[in-house]
Design a protein around this motif. Sequence first.
Motif: not given
Length: 236
Positions: A46-52, A74-77, A82-84
Amino acid sequence: AGPALPKAAGQRRAAPPPRRRTERGAEAMKVNQDTVLRGKKVALVPYTAAHVPRYHEWMQSEELQRLTASEPLSLEQEYEMQRSWREDSDKCTFIVLDAARWPGQVEEESCMVGDVNLFLTNTEDPTLGEVEIMIAEPCYRGRGFGKEATLLMMAYGVRSLGVTKFEAKIGQENEASICMFKKLHFKEVAVNSVFQEVTLKLDVSDQERRWLLEQTNHVEEKSYTELKRPVGVLET
Protein backbone atom coordinates in the motif's frame (compact mmCIF):
# COMPACT_ATOMS: atom_id res chain seq x y z
CA ALA A 1 14.45 -2.16 -23.84
CA GLY A 2 12.78 1.13 -23.11
CA PRO A 3 10.92 2.11 -19.94
CA ALA A 4 7.57 0.58 -19.11
CA LEU A 5 5.90 3.90 -18.47
CA PRO A 6 2.32 4.42 -19.63
CA LYS A 7 1.03 7.94 -19.77
CA ALA A 8 -1.41 8.45 -16.95
CA ALA A 9 -4.14 10.16 -18.98
CA GLY A 10 -4.12 13.05 -16.50
CA GLN A 11 -5.30 10.83 -13.63
CA ARG A 12 -2.03 10.47 -11.76
CA ARG A 13 -1.30 13.97 -10.63
CA ALA A 14 -4.50 15.97 -10.88
CA ALA A 15 -6.40 16.69 -7.70
CA PRO A 16 -9.44 14.39 -7.84
CA PRO A 17 -12.78 16.10 -8.52
CA PRO A 18 -15.43 15.47 -5.89
CA ARG A 19 -17.38 12.35 -6.75
CA ARG A 20 -20.26 10.53 -5.16
CA ARG A 21 -18.67 7.58 -3.40
CA THR A 22 -20.46 4.29 -3.77
CA GLU A 23 -20.38 1.82 -0.90
CA ARG A 24 -18.86 -0.78 -3.21
CA GLY A 25 -16.08 1.61 -4.22
CA ALA A 26 -15.31 2.71 -0.68
CA GLU A 27 -15.04 -0.90 0.40
CA ALA A 28 -12.98 -1.83 -2.64
CA MET A 29 -10.30 0.75 -1.97
CA LYS A 30 -10.07 -0.10 1.72
CA VAL A 31 -9.48 -3.71 0.77
CA ASN A 32 -5.78 -3.22 -0.03
CA GLN A 33 -4.78 -1.11 2.99
CA ASP A 34 -2.96 -4.04 4.63
CA THR A 35 -2.33 -6.11 1.48
CA VAL A 36 1.03 -7.18 0.10
CA LEU A 37 1.13 -9.04 -3.22
CA ARG A 38 4.47 -10.80 -3.52
CA GLY A 39 5.65 -12.12 -6.88
CA LYS A 40 9.01 -13.33 -8.17
CA LYS A 41 10.47 -9.89 -8.97
CA VAL A 42 8.12 -7.42 -7.33
CA ALA A 43 6.25 -6.94 -4.08
CA LEU A 44 3.25 -4.61 -4.19
CA VAL A 45 2.55 -2.72 -0.94
CA PRO A 46 0.00 0.00 0.00
CA TYR A 47 1.07 3.59 -0.72
CA THR A 48 1.75 5.20 2.68
CA ALA A 49 3.09 8.55 3.87
CA ALA A 50 6.51 6.91 4.37
CA HIS A 51 6.80 6.46 0.58
CA VAL A 52 6.04 10.11 -0.26
CA PRO A 53 9.58 11.64 -0.06
CA ARG A 54 11.02 9.10 -2.53
CA TYR A 55 7.96 9.40 -4.77
CA HIS A 56 8.29 13.19 -4.71
CA GLU A 57 11.96 12.85 -5.68
CA TRP A 58 11.01 10.70 -8.68
CA MET A 59 8.44 13.19 -9.89
CA GLN A 60 11.00 16.00 -10.15
CA SER A 61 12.18 14.19 -13.30
CA GLU A 62 11.06 15.96 -16.48
CA GLU A 63 10.99 12.61 -18.29
CA LEU A 64 8.56 11.12 -15.74
CA GLN A 65 6.44 14.29 -15.76
CA ARG A 66 6.16 14.00 -19.55
CA LEU A 67 5.44 10.26 -19.60
CA THR A 68 2.86 10.45 -16.82
CA ALA A 69 1.27 13.74 -17.96
CA SER A 70 2.05 15.17 -14.52
CA GLU A 71 2.80 18.58 -13.12
CA PRO A 72 5.47 18.97 -10.42
CA LEU A 73 4.00 19.24 -6.93
CA SER A 74 5.49 20.54 -3.70
CA LEU A 75 6.29 17.97 -1.02
CA GLU A 76 3.29 19.18 1.00
CA GLN A 77 1.01 18.76 -2.03
CA GLU A 78 2.45 15.27 -2.53
CA TYR A 79 1.46 14.32 1.04
CA GLU A 80 -2.04 15.71 0.40
CA MET A 81 -2.23 13.69 -2.84
CA GLN A 82 -1.21 10.50 -1.01
CA ARG A 83 -3.90 11.10 1.62
CA SER A 84 -6.60 11.77 -0.98
CA TRP A 85 -5.63 8.68 -2.96
CA ARG A 86 -5.68 6.56 0.17
CA GLU A 87 -9.21 7.75 0.96
CA ASP A 88 -10.63 7.98 -2.56
CA SER A 89 -13.20 5.33 -3.37
CA ASP A 90 -12.29 4.85 -7.01
CA LYS A 91 -8.52 4.31 -6.94
CA CYS A 92 -6.40 1.36 -5.91
CA THR A 93 -2.68 2.09 -5.59
CA PHE A 94 0.32 -0.06 -4.77
CA ILE A 95 3.98 0.92 -4.51
CA VAL A 96 6.21 -1.51 -6.44
CA LEU A 97 9.17 -2.81 -4.40
CA ASP A 98 12.10 -5.01 -5.43
CA ALA A 99 11.08 -8.40 -3.96
CA ALA A 100 14.73 -9.53 -3.81
CA ARG A 101 15.52 -6.71 -1.35
CA TRP A 102 12.28 -6.41 0.65
CA PRO A 103 11.55 -7.36 3.32
CA GLY A 104 15.13 -7.40 4.55
CA GLN A 105 17.72 -5.38 6.42
CA VAL A 106 17.48 -2.31 4.14
CA GLU A 107 15.02 0.56 4.45
CA GLU A 108 11.79 -0.02 2.55
CA GLU A 109 12.08 3.34 0.74
CA SER A 110 15.39 2.24 -0.82
CA CYS A 111 13.58 -0.78 -2.37
CA MET A 112 11.00 1.36 -4.19
CA VAL A 113 10.89 0.80 -7.95
CA GLY A 114 7.66 2.51 -9.06
CA ASP A 115 3.91 2.32 -8.63
CA VAL A 116 0.87 0.64 -10.17
CA ASN A 117 -2.68 1.96 -10.12
CA LEU A 118 -6.18 0.87 -10.96
CA PHE A 119 -8.83 3.55 -11.52
CA LEU A 120 -12.51 2.60 -11.24
CA THR A 121 -13.77 5.94 -12.49
CA ASN A 122 -16.40 4.91 -15.04
CA THR A 123 -19.70 5.50 -13.21
CA GLU A 124 -21.66 3.81 -16.01
CA ASP A 125 -19.50 0.68 -15.86
CA PRO A 126 -18.06 -0.15 -12.42
CA THR A 127 -16.44 -3.32 -13.87
CA LEU A 128 -14.05 -1.26 -16.05
CA GLY A 129 -10.61 -0.59 -14.56
CA GLU A 130 -8.00 1.73 -16.08
CA VAL A 131 -4.57 0.37 -15.26
CA GLU A 132 -1.30 2.27 -15.25
CA ILE A 133 2.23 1.33 -14.31
CA MET A 134 5.30 3.48 -13.67
CA ILE A 135 8.76 1.99 -13.26
CA ALA A 136 10.50 5.13 -12.03
CA GLU A 137 13.97 3.72 -11.33
CA PRO A 138 15.80 3.55 -14.71
CA CYS A 139 17.92 0.51 -13.73
CA TYR A 140 14.74 -1.56 -13.27
CA ARG A 141 13.27 -0.83 -16.71
CA GLY A 142 13.19 -3.46 -19.44
CA ARG A 143 13.69 -6.29 -16.92
CA GLY A 144 10.13 -7.55 -16.49
CA PHE A 145 9.30 -5.60 -13.32
CA GLY A 146 6.58 -3.54 -15.03
CA LYS A 147 5.05 -6.63 -16.62
CA GLU A 148 4.84 -8.60 -13.37
CA ALA A 149 3.51 -5.61 -11.39
CA THR A 150 0.79 -5.06 -14.02
CA LEU A 151 -0.18 -8.75 -14.01
CA LEU A 152 -0.39 -8.76 -10.20
CA MET A 153 -2.61 -5.66 -10.20
CA MET A 154 -4.85 -7.05 -12.96
CA ALA A 155 -5.31 -10.39 -11.17
CA TYR A 156 -6.08 -8.48 -7.95
CA GLY A 157 -8.63 -6.35 -9.80
CA VAL A 158 -10.35 -9.45 -11.20
CA ARG A 159 -10.29 -11.42 -7.93
CA SER A 160 -10.97 -8.71 -5.36
CA LEU A 161 -12.53 -5.68 -7.10
CA GLY A 162 -14.94 -7.21 -9.63
CA VAL A 163 -13.11 -5.89 -12.70
CA THR A 164 -14.00 -7.62 -15.99
CA LYS A 165 -12.54 -5.10 -18.47
CA PHE A 166 -9.23 -3.24 -18.49
CA GLU A 167 -8.14 -0.10 -20.29
CA ALA A 168 -4.72 1.55 -20.61
CA LYS A 169 -4.00 5.02 -22.01
CA ILE A 170 -0.39 5.48 -23.09
CA GLY A 171 1.58 8.26 -24.76
CA GLN A 172 2.16 7.49 -28.45
CA GLU A 173 5.94 7.87 -28.08
CA ASN A 174 6.05 5.24 -25.34
CA GLU A 175 6.51 2.24 -27.62
CA ALA A 176 7.97 -0.01 -24.90
CA SER A 177 4.83 0.34 -22.81
CA ILE A 178 2.44 -0.15 -25.72
CA CYS A 179 4.36 -3.29 -26.65
CA MET A 180 4.19 -4.58 -23.05
CA PHE A 181 0.41 -4.18 -22.85
CA LYS A 182 -0.03 -5.95 -26.19
CA LYS A 183 1.97 -8.89 -24.77
CA LEU A 184 -0.61 -8.93 -21.96
CA HIS A 185 -3.33 -9.45 -24.63
CA PHE A 186 -4.53 -5.82 -24.78
CA LYS A 187 -5.77 -4.60 -28.18
CA GLU A 188 -5.34 -1.07 -29.51
CA VAL A 189 -8.81 0.49 -29.86
CA ALA A 190 -8.20 4.22 -30.36
CA VAL A 191 -5.57 6.86 -31.06
CA ASN A 192 -6.07 10.42 -29.86
CA SER A 193 -3.86 12.66 -31.99
CA VAL A 194 -4.69 15.76 -29.88
CA PHE A 195 -3.41 14.19 -26.62
CA GLN A 196 -1.00 11.95 -28.57
CA GLU A 197 -2.13 8.88 -26.71
CA VAL A 198 -3.16 5.35 -27.56
CA THR A 199 -6.02 3.53 -25.79
CA LEU A 200 -5.75 -0.24 -25.38
CA LYS A 201 -8.42 -2.55 -23.96
CA LEU A 202 -8.79 -6.10 -22.69
CA ASP A 203 -12.08 -7.87 -22.02
CA VAL A 204 -11.56 -10.56 -19.39
CA SER A 205 -13.33 -13.57 -20.92
CA ASP A 206 -13.28 -16.92 -19.11
CA GLN A 207 -10.24 -17.85 -21.20
CA GLU A 208 -8.42 -14.58 -20.36
CA ARG A 209 -9.30 -14.98 -16.69
CA ARG A 210 -7.78 -18.47 -16.63
CA TRP A 211 -4.65 -17.18 -18.39
CA LEU A 212 -4.32 -14.26 -15.96
CA LEU A 213 -4.69 -16.46 -12.88
CA GLU A 214 -2.20 -18.98 -14.33
CA GLN A 215 0.32 -16.16 -14.90
CA THR A 216 -0.03 -15.11 -11.25
CA ASN A 217 -0.47 -18.47 -9.50
CA HIS A 218 2.95 -17.98 -7.83
CA VAL A 219 1.80 -14.82 -6.08
CA GLU A 220 1.50 -14.77 -2.29
CA GLU A 221 -0.93 -12.41 -0.59
CA LYS A 222 0.32 -11.33 2.85
CA SER A 223 -0.28 -8.80 5.60
CA TYR A 224 1.72 -5.59 5.27
CA THR A 225 1.68 -5.09 9.06
CA GLU A 226 3.12 -8.57 9.62
CA LEU A 227 5.88 -8.21 7.01
CA LYS A 228 6.94 -4.79 8.31
CA ARG A 229 7.46 -6.10 11.85
CA PRO A 230 11.18 -5.78 12.68
CA VAL A 231 13.19 -8.98 12.54
CA GLY A 232 13.34 -10.67 15.95
CA VAL A 233 10.19 -9.04 17.31
CA LEU A 234 7.71 -11.74 18.28
CA GLU A 235 4.01 -11.37 18.91
CA THR A 236 3.08 -11.36 22.57
